[in-house]
Design a protein around this motif. Structure first.
Motif, PDB file in Angstrom:
ATOM      1  N   VAL A  59       5.413   7.294 -71.791  1.00 43.90           N
ATOM      2  CA  VAL A  59       5.961   8.315 -73.089  1.00 43.90           C
ATOM      3  C   VAL A  59       7.180   8.912 -72.589  1.00 43.90           C
ATOM      4  O   VAL A  59       7.270   9.651 -71.904  1.00 43.90           O
ATOM      5  N   VAL A  60       8.122   8.208 -73.441  1.00 43.64           N
ATOM      6  CA  VAL A  60       9.433   8.689 -73.298  1.00 43.64           C
ATOM      7  C   VAL A  60       9.811  10.100 -73.792  1.00 43.64           C
ATOM      8  O   VAL A  60      10.420  10.947 -73.185  1.00 43.64           O
ATOM      9  N   SER A  61       9.521  10.099 -75.139  1.00 41.23           N
ATOM     10  CA  SER A  61       9.565  11.396 -75.820  1.00 41.23           C
ATOM     11  C   SER A  61       8.499  11.665 -76.850  1.00 41.23           C
ATOM     12  O   SER A  61       7.736  10.682 -77.273  1.00 41.23           O
ATOM     13  N   TYR A  62       8.171  13.087 -77.238  1.00 48.07           N
ATOM     14  CA  TYR A  62       7.049  13.181 -78.006  1.00 48.07           C
ATOM     15  C   TYR A  62       7.366  14.646 -78.579  1.00 48.07           C
ATOM     16  O   TYR A  62       7.590  15.482 -77.809  1.00 48.07           O
ATOM     17  N   ASP A  63       7.117  14.695 -79.832  1.00 50.79           N
ATOM     18  CA  ASP A  63       7.480  16.112 -80.605  1.00 50.79           C
ATOM     19  C   ASP A  63       6.209  16.777 -81.029  1.00 50.79           C
ATOM     20  O   ASP A  63       6.193  17.750 -81.720  1.00 50.79           O
ATOM     21  N   GLY A  64       5.029  16.296 -80.647  1.00 46.96           N
ATOM     22  CA  GLY A  64       3.781  16.806 -81.238  1.00 46.96           C
ATOM     23  C   GLY A  64       3.162  15.921 -82.187  1.00 46.96           C
ATOM     24  O   GLY A  64       1.972  15.917 -82.642  1.00 46.96           O
ATOM     25  N   LYS A  65       3.937  15.106 -82.911  1.00 50.07           N
ATOM     26  CA  LYS A  65       3.246  14.149 -83.853  1.00 50.07           C
ATOM     27  C   LYS A  65       3.705  12.682 -83.748  1.00 50.07           C
ATOM     28  O   LYS A  65       2.821  11.937 -83.899  1.00 50.07           O
ATOM     29  N   VAL A  66       5.143  12.686 -83.566  1.00 54.37           N
ATOM     30  CA  VAL A  66       5.746  11.086 -83.254  1.00 54.37           C
ATOM     31  C   VAL A  66       6.479  11.142 -81.971  1.00 54.37           C
ATOM     32  O   VAL A  66       6.929  12.150 -81.417  1.00 54.37           O
ATOM     33  N   GLY A  67       6.543   9.901 -81.395  1.00 53.23           N
ATOM     34  CA  GLY A  67       7.391   9.898 -80.168  1.00 53.23           C
ATOM     35  C   GLY A  67       7.712   8.403 -79.998  1.00 53.23           C
ATOM     36  O   GLY A  67       7.681   7.671 -80.825  1.00 53.23           O
ATOM     37  N   THR A  68       8.201   8.235 -78.595  1.00 55.85           N
ATOM     38  CA  THR A  68       8.639   6.911 -78.159  1.00 55.85           C
ATOM     39  C   THR A  68       7.961   6.722 -76.800  1.00 55.85           C
ATOM     40  O   THR A  68       7.808   7.131 -76.171  1.00 55.85           O
ATOM     41  N   CYS A  81       7.777  -3.799 -73.843  1.00 57.18           N
ATOM     42  CA  CYS A  81       8.616  -3.320 -75.152  1.00 57.18           C
ATOM     43  C   CYS A  81       9.106  -1.875 -74.806  1.00 57.18           C
ATOM     44  O   CYS A  81       8.271  -1.105 -74.366  1.00 57.18           O
ATOM     45  N   ASP A  82      10.093  -1.751 -74.948  1.00 55.61           N
ATOM     46  CA  ASP A  82      10.843  -0.565 -74.655  1.00 55.61           C
ATOM     47  C   ASP A  82      11.542   0.093 -75.858  1.00 55.61           C
ATOM     48  O   ASP A  82      12.084  -0.659 -76.655  1.00 55.61           O
ATOM     49  N   GLY A  83      11.011   1.520 -75.974  1.00 56.07           N
ATOM     50  CA  GLY A  83      11.567   2.173 -77.271  1.00 56.07           C
ATOM     51  C   GLY A  83      10.680   1.837 -78.307  1.00 56.07           C
ATOM     52  O   GLY A  83      11.044   2.139 -79.408  1.00 56.07           O
ATOM     53  N   ALA A  84       9.246   1.582 -78.304  1.00 58.46           N
ATOM     54  CA  ALA A  84       8.302   1.455 -79.481  1.00 58.46           C
ATOM     55  C   ALA A  84       8.206   2.994 -80.138  1.00 58.46           C
ATOM     56  O   ALA A  84       7.958   3.673 -79.122  1.00 58.46           O
ATOM     57  N   GLN A  85       7.866   2.967 -81.444  1.00 56.61           N
ATOM     58  CA  GLN A  85       7.883   4.299 -81.838  1.00 56.61           C
ATOM     59  C   GLN A  85       6.063   4.428 -81.973  1.00 56.61           C
ATOM     60  O   GLN A  85       5.462   3.469 -82.202  1.00 56.61           O
ATOM     61  N   PHE A  86       5.673   5.601 -81.959  1.00 57.48           N
ATOM     62  CA  PHE A  86       4.313   5.922 -82.075  1.00 57.48           C
ATOM     63  C   PHE A  86       4.047   7.020 -82.821  1.00 57.48           C
ATOM     64  O   PHE A  86       4.711   8.074 -83.040  1.00 57.48           O
ATOM     65  N   GLU A  87       2.682   7.306 -83.317  1.00 58.71           N
ATOM     66  CA  GLU A  87       2.238   8.382 -84.002  1.00 58.71           C
ATOM     67  C   GLU A  87       0.977   8.721 -83.524  1.00 58.71           C
ATOM     68  O   GLU A  87       0.208   7.844 -83.099  1.00 58.71           O
ATOM     69  N   ASN A  88       0.879  10.107 -83.303  1.00 57.64           N
ATOM     70  CA  ASN A  88      -0.512  10.627 -82.623  1.00 57.64           C
ATOM     71  C   ASN A  88      -1.374  11.348 -83.637  1.00 57.64           C
ATOM     72  O   ASN A  88      -0.554  12.338 -84.256  1.00 57.64           O
ATOM     73  N   GLN A  89      -2.458  11.081 -84.077  1.00 60.54           N
ATOM     74  CA  GLN A  89      -3.004  11.843 -85.121  1.00 60.54           C
ATOM     75  C   GLN A  89      -4.592  11.813 -84.408  1.00 60.54           C
ATOM     76  O   GLN A  89      -5.240  11.152 -84.380  1.00 60.54           O
ATOM     77  N   GLU A  90      -4.521  13.135 -83.993  1.00 59.94           N
ATOM     78  CA  GLU A  90      -6.014  13.783 -83.537  1.00 59.94           C
ATOM     79  C   GLU A  90      -6.343  12.808 -82.234  1.00 59.94           C
ATOM     80  O   GLU A  90      -7.428  12.372 -81.999  1.00 59.94           O
ATOM     81  N   ASN A  91      -5.338  12.610 -81.210  1.00 65.54           N
ATOM     82  CA  ASN A  91      -5.464  11.667 -80.127  1.00 65.54           C
ATOM     83  C   ASN A  91      -5.716  10.274 -80.433  1.00 65.54           C
ATOM     84  O   ASN A  91      -5.808   9.669 -79.298  1.00 65.54           O
ATOM     85  N   ALA A  92      -5.593   9.844 -81.520  1.00 65.40           N
ATOM     86  CA  ALA A  92      -5.719   8.578 -81.611  1.00 65.40           C
ATOM     87  C   ALA A  92      -3.930   7.948 -82.040  1.00 65.40           C
ATOM     88  O   ALA A  92      -3.426   8.233 -82.831  1.00 65.40           O
ATOM     89  N   ILE A  93      -3.652   7.083 -80.774  1.00 69.32           N
ATOM     90  CA  ILE A  93      -2.385   6.753 -80.812  1.00 69.32           C
ATOM     91  C   ILE A  93      -1.897   5.432 -81.514  1.00 69.32           C
ATOM     92  O   ILE A  93      -2.541   4.478 -81.286  1.00 69.32           O
ATOM     93  N   THR A  94      -1.275   5.457 -82.389  1.00 69.46           N
ATOM     94  CA  THR A  94      -0.623   4.251 -83.230  1.00 69.46           C
ATOM     95  C   THR A  94       0.692   3.676 -83.056  1.00 69.46           C
ATOM     96  O   THR A  94       1.414   4.588 -83.162  1.00 69.46           O
ATOM     97  N   ILE A  95       0.927   2.868 -82.245  1.00 67.70           N
ATOM     98  CA  ILE A  95       1.987   2.127 -81.939  1.00 67.70           C
ATOM     99  C   ILE A  95       2.605   1.329 -83.088  1.00 67.70           C
ATOM    100  O   ILE A  95       2.181   0.342 -83.507  1.00 67.70           O
ATOM    101  N   GLU A  96       3.729   1.581 -83.674  1.00 68.38           N
ATOM    102  CA  GLU A  96       4.345   1.093 -84.919  1.00 68.38           C
ATOM    103  C   GLU A  96       5.090  -0.247 -84.543  1.00 68.38           C
ATOM    104  O   GLU A  96       4.774  -1.000 -85.342  1.00 68.38           O
ATOM    105  N   ASN A  97       5.975  -0.408 -83.595  1.00 72.07           N
ATOM    106  CA  ASN A  97       7.011  -1.479 -83.804  1.00 72.07           C
ATOM    107  C   ASN A  97       6.942  -2.222 -82.475  1.00 72.07           C
ATOM    108  O   ASN A  97       7.930  -2.404 -81.829  1.00 72.07           O
ATOM    109  N   ASP A  98       5.907  -2.755 -82.152  1.00 70.56           N
ATOM    110  CA  ASP A  98       5.732  -3.469 -80.933  1.00 70.56           C
ATOM    111  C   ASP A  98       5.635  -5.074 -81.043  1.00 70.56           C
ATOM    112  O   ASP A  98       5.600  -5.558 -79.953  1.00 70.56           O
TER     113      ASP A  98
END
Length: 144
Positions: A59-68, A81-98
Motif C-alpha cells: 500500500v503506497v498511499s491511502y487517504d482513508g477511502k482510496v489509495g494506490t 502491477c505498480d500504481g493500481a488504484q483501490f477503494e476501501n469500503q468497510e475493509n473490503a478492498i477493491t482494486i480498480e485498474n489491475d
C-alpha cells in the motif's frame, strides 16, 4: 506441471498440517478477521504464499477511502502491477485498474483484518484458495 498439481492436491488436502505449508499454524478457514479499525494511512506491505505462488501487496498511499497499491505475484503465474488504484469500503478492498498488468489471469477479493493486521485474499482463478497475507516491513526506497 498441471498434471503434477492435480496429482498432489488430494494429498495436500488430506495430509498433515505441515504438508499444507502452514507449519502447523491456524488454517485460513479458521483465521479470525476482526476489528473495527481501518487500513493504515502510511505505507504498509503484506506478503503470503500458497503452493508455488507468492503474493505481495504494498500500500503506497491511502487517504482513508482510496489509495494506490503495488501488486506482485511470483511463481508459475507471475505478474506485477505498480500504481493500481483501490477503494476501501468497510475493509473490503477493491482494486480498480489491475487488468493491464498481467493480473487479468487472477480473479480475487481482498479484505483487511485490523486486529490481525493482515489481508485475506480469496483467490478464485487460476485456482480456488483463500490465503492470509501477513504484514511485513516494506523495502526501503530503491530496494528490490
Amino acid at each position: 506441471m498441471v498434471c503434477w498439481f492435480f496429482f498432489v492436491l488430494p494429498f495436500l488436502a488430506s495430509g498433515s498440517p505441515s504438508l499444507r505449508g502452514d507449519g502447523g499454524s491456524v488454517y485460513v478457514d479458521s483465521v479470525q478477521c476482526t476489528g473495527s479499525g481501518t487500513l493504515p494511512t502510511q505505507p504498509v506491505c503484506f506478503s503470503g504464499s500458497v503452493l508455488l505462488e507468492t503474493f505481495d501487496i504494498e500500500v503506497v498511499s491511502y487517504d482513508g477511502k482510496v489509495g494506490t497499491v503495488n501488486l506482485k505475484a511470483e511463481g508459475s503465474q507471475s505478474a506485477q502491477c505498480d500504481g493500481a488504484q483501490f477503494e476501501n469500503q468497510e475493509n473490503a478492498i477493491t482494486i480498480e485498474n489491475d487488468q493491464g498488468c498481467g493480473l487479468s489471469k487472477y480473479d480475487y477479493t481482498v479484505r483487511y483484518c485490523p486486529d490481525q493486521d493482515s489481508l485475506i485474499v480469496n483467490l478464485v482463478k487460476p485456482f480456488n484458495v483463500r490465503m492470509v497475507l501477513n504484514s511485513k516491513s516494506c523495502p526501503a526506497a530503491g530496494e528490490v
